[in-house]
Design a protein around this motif. Structure first.
Motif: not given
Length: 383
Positions: A340-367
C-alpha cells in the motif's frame, strides 16, 4: 501465505528483542533518524508521561497522555527515551534492519514535552499489540490529539519487550503468559487506568470522562473490544487488525466476539494477520463474524487489501523512510507493511479513525463513514 503458526504469531507479536540481547550502546554516534508525519488537526499538542502504581496488584504502569496544548516553547518530546531506545534497537532485524543503524533516541515527536493543556476534550485510550509497545501508535495518537482529543497510551508491563520507568529503570518482558491470561491482565490494566485518570494533576481538567473511546492494534484492538464488554465507561471502540480470538483462525473467540456490543465499533482489517492471506473481515473470520452479528450498535468493517499487519503502526511511516537510506530487506518490508502507498495508508487511517470518534464521541455526522471515498482508494467497505 505462512506455513506455520509460529510464523503467524511472529507477524502479530511485536518486533521481539532477541533473548539475552544486550542493550545497544546509546552513546554511539547517531546514524539515521526519521520524521513522523505531521498531525493534521487544528491544535498544537503536548504529551506527559505518567507513572502509575496499582498497589492492590503490586503492579506499575507507564502511560503517555497526549492532548491539545496552549502556546509554549517546550521542546519536542522524544520518540523513545535513551535506555528504552538502546534496548529496542536490538529488535531491528524484525524490521529488516541491523542494530546500530537507527538512532531511535534522536527521533522527536510533534508533541511538546509537558506543555500546558488547553480546553476540555473527549478521552481515547490506546493499547498496543501483543508483546508490543505504546510508542508504535504515536503517529495516530498525535493526529487524534491535534483534532481535539486527550489520548492515553498504555504499555502492559512485562508483556511489552521493554518499558522505561522514571530514572531510566527498565522492566523487560517476562516469560509469556497464554493469550487468555494476557487479556485478563490487560483488562485490569485498562480499568485501573480509567480509575486513575480523574486524579492526574494538571491533566484531569482537560479530560471529559463522560465521553470515552478506546482503540488498539492487533491484540490491543481485541483489548478495546473486551474492555467495552466489561466496562460501561467506554462509549466507542476500534480494532485495527486484531483477531477477536485466541487463535489466528478465529475459532476460539474472545468474550467480546461471543457477546458483541451495543455501542459504536469500527473494525479495520488486512491480509497480514491471517493464515491464508485473505483480508480479515466479518466475511472471512468466524470471530469477526460472531462479533459483527451480535453487535447491535453502529458498526463498520473496513479492509485495506494492500496493507499488512504493521501498516496499522508507525512502521507504515518510518520503514519506507529508512528503506530509502538503509535498504530495508524487501521481504521484511513486504511482510510488515505490504505494498500500500505509505502516505495514503496513514492518511486513510487517520481520516477514518478521526471520523469514527468524531461521530461517536462528539456526535458530529461524518459522511466519510457512509461508503468508499475517492480520497482514500486503499480502503474497502465490507458489507
Amino acid at each position: 501465505m505462512r506455513n506455520t503458526m509460529t510464523a503467524l504469531l511472529a507477524t502479530t507479536a511485536l518486533l521481539t528483542v532477541p533473548a539475552g540481547a544486550a542493550r545497544a550502546d546509546t552513546a554511539s554516534p547517531a546514524k539515521v533518524t526519521f520524521e513522523l508525519p505531521a498531525p493534521t488537526g487544528a491544535h498544537e499538542i503536548g504529551v506527559r508521561e505518567v507513572h502509575l502504581v496499582d498497589a492492590e496488584r503490586d503492579r506499575e504502569l507507564m502511560v503517555s497522555v497526549w492532548y491539545p496544548a496552549g502556546p509554549g516553547a517546550e521542546p519536542r518530546a522524544p520518540y523513545l527515551r535513551a535506555a528504552a531506545a538502546g534496548y529496542f534497537d536490538q529488535g531491528a532485524p524484525a524490521m529488516g534492519l541491523r542494530p546500530g543503524q537507527v538512532d531511535w533516541a534522536a527521533v522527536r515527536t510533534h508533541a511538546r514535552q509537558d506543555a500546558r493543556p488547553k480546553g476540555r476534550w473527549p478521552v481515547v485510550l490506546y493499547s498496543p499489540g501483543a508483546g508490543s509497545l505504546r510508542v508504535l501508535g504515536t503517529a495516530t495518537v498525535e493526529d487524534l490529539a491535534s483534532r481535539g482529543y486527550v489520548v492515553v497510551t498504555v504499555d502492559h508491563t512485562h508483556e511489552a519487550p521493554v518499558v522505561e520507568f522514571p530514572g531510566g529503570r527498565l522492566e523487560v518482558a517476562k516469560p509469556s503468559q497464554g493469550l487468555r491470561a494476557r487479556m485478563e491482565t490487560r483488562l485490569r490494566d485498562i480499568r485501573f487506568v480509567l480509575d486513575r485518570l480523574p486524579t492526574l494533576d494538571g491533566l484531569a481538567r482537560a479530560m471529559d470522562l463522560s465521553r470515552v473511546g478506546m482503540f488498539g492494534h492487533s491484540f490491543g484492538g481485541d483489548t478495546a473490544a473486551e474492555v467495552m464488554v466489561a466496562d460501561g465507561r467506554v462509549d466507542a471502540g476500534a480494532d485495527l487488525d486484531g483477531w477477536l480470538a485466541y487463535d489466528v483462525d478465529g475459532r476460539a473467540p474472545t468474550r467480546a466476539a461471543v457477546e458483541g456490543t451495543a455501542r459504536p465499533f469500527l473494525l479495520m482489517g488486512s491480509p497480514g494477520s491471517t493464515r491464508d492471506g485473505q483480508g480479515r473481515s466479518h466475511l472471512t473470520s468466524p470471530s469477526w463474524k460472531s462479533f459483527w452479528e451480535r453487535s447491535s450498535g453502529w458498526k463498520r468493517d473496513l479492509s485495506m487489501p494492500e496493507a499488512m499487519h504493521y501498516s496499522f503502526t508507525d512502521l507504515q511511516s518510518f520503514l519506507p523512510q529508512l528503506d530509502e537510506r538503509l535498504d530495508v530487506e524487501p521481504e521484511v518490508r513486504a511482510k510488515r507493511i505490504g505494498t500500500v502507498d505509505p502516505a495514503r495508508s496513514v492518511a486513510a487511517q487517520r481520516a477514518y479513525l478521526g471520523a469514527f470518534f468524531d461521530q461517536s464521541l462528539k456526535h458530529r455526522t461524518r459522511p466519510l463513514l457512509r461508503g468508499e471515498s475517492p480520497d482514500h482508494p486503499d480502503v474497502r467497505f465490507v458489507r
